[in-house]
Design a protein around this motif. Structure first.
Motif, short mmCIF file in Angstrom:
data_model
loop_
_atom_site.label_atom_id
_atom_site.label_comp_id
_atom_site.label_asym_id
_atom_site.label_seq_id
_atom_site.Cartn_x
_atom_site.Cartn_y
_atom_site.Cartn_z
N ASP A 37 -11.80 5.43 26.82
CA ASP A 37 -12.17 5.94 25.80
C ASP A 37 -13.31 7.29 26.35
OD1 ASP A 37 -14.64 4.51 26.61
OD2 ASP A 37 -14.24 2.84 24.87
N ARG A 39 -15.94 6.75 28.13
CA ARG A 39 -17.23 6.08 28.37
C ARG A 39 -17.34 5.69 30.03
NH1 ARG A 39 -18.22 0.70 25.87
NH2 ARG A 39 -15.99 0.64 26.02
N VAL A 41 -19.19 2.85 32.05
CA VAL A 41 -19.90 1.72 31.87
C VAL A 41 -20.42 1.10 33.22
CG1 VAL A 41 -18.91 1.10 29.61
CG2 VAL A 41 -17.80 0.37 32.01
N ASP A 69 -21.37 -0.09 22.09
CA ASP A 69 -20.92 1.34 21.98
C ASP A 69 -19.45 1.51 22.05
OD1 ASP A 69 -20.72 0.42 24.44
OD2 ASP A 69 -21.39 2.33 25.26
#
Ligand code: THU
Length: 138
Positions: A37, A39, A41, A69
């Protein structure tokens, strides 16, 4: 996804490594992953007085996939590329348990910056046991 910025990913893993809670092993580990997506992390190891209950940095990364999130309305988030580093900021190989965790939340083509270069998870955990086996072998 050939445009993976490994310097950025390794940098995020190095920053995360500095947050490690390691009163027992004194062995800090940081991890960062690019997610499907978009991001990035991150996570570090978080140890426990009951030594065997310590969490590896990769566990934190996998938990962060499902953090506040995350948009969980569509396909579940998948790991695309992962960097794991030691105290020197150099690539560290995931332990056996974490290879299994990464396998469940990545794909066979998910890339890891390993001690021998960028390699797919299918090479890091060959002939892996996974969710499909629960279906095809029941
Ligand atoms: N560790 C990780 O965080 N990831 C790995 O893949 C290897 C080991 C941690 C667990 C423990 O806190 C410390 O490193 C020493 O084993």
């Amino acid at each position: 996804m050939s445009e993976i910025d490994w310097d950025v990913l390794r940098g995020a893993a190095r920053d995360a490594m500095k947050r490690a809670y390691i009163p027992y092993s004194k062995f800090p580990v940081g991890a960062a992953a690019l997610v499907s997506d978009g991001r990035v992390v991150t996570g570090c190891n978080v140890e426990n007085a009951s030594y065997g209950l310590g969490l590896c940095a990769e566990c934190s990364v996998v938990s962060a996939l499902y953090g506040p999130d995350a948009d969980l309305s569509g396909d579940r988030p998948r790991l695309i590329a992962i960097s794991v580093v030691d105290r020197h900021g150099e690539p560290l190989m995931p332990c056996g348990r974490c290879r299994q965790l990464l396998w469940e939340h990545g794909t066979p083509d998910t890339l890891l910056e390993s001690v021998s270069g960028i390699r797919p998870l299918s090479a890091i955990l060959p002939d892996a046991f996974g969710p499909d086996d629960l279906i095809t072998r029941s």
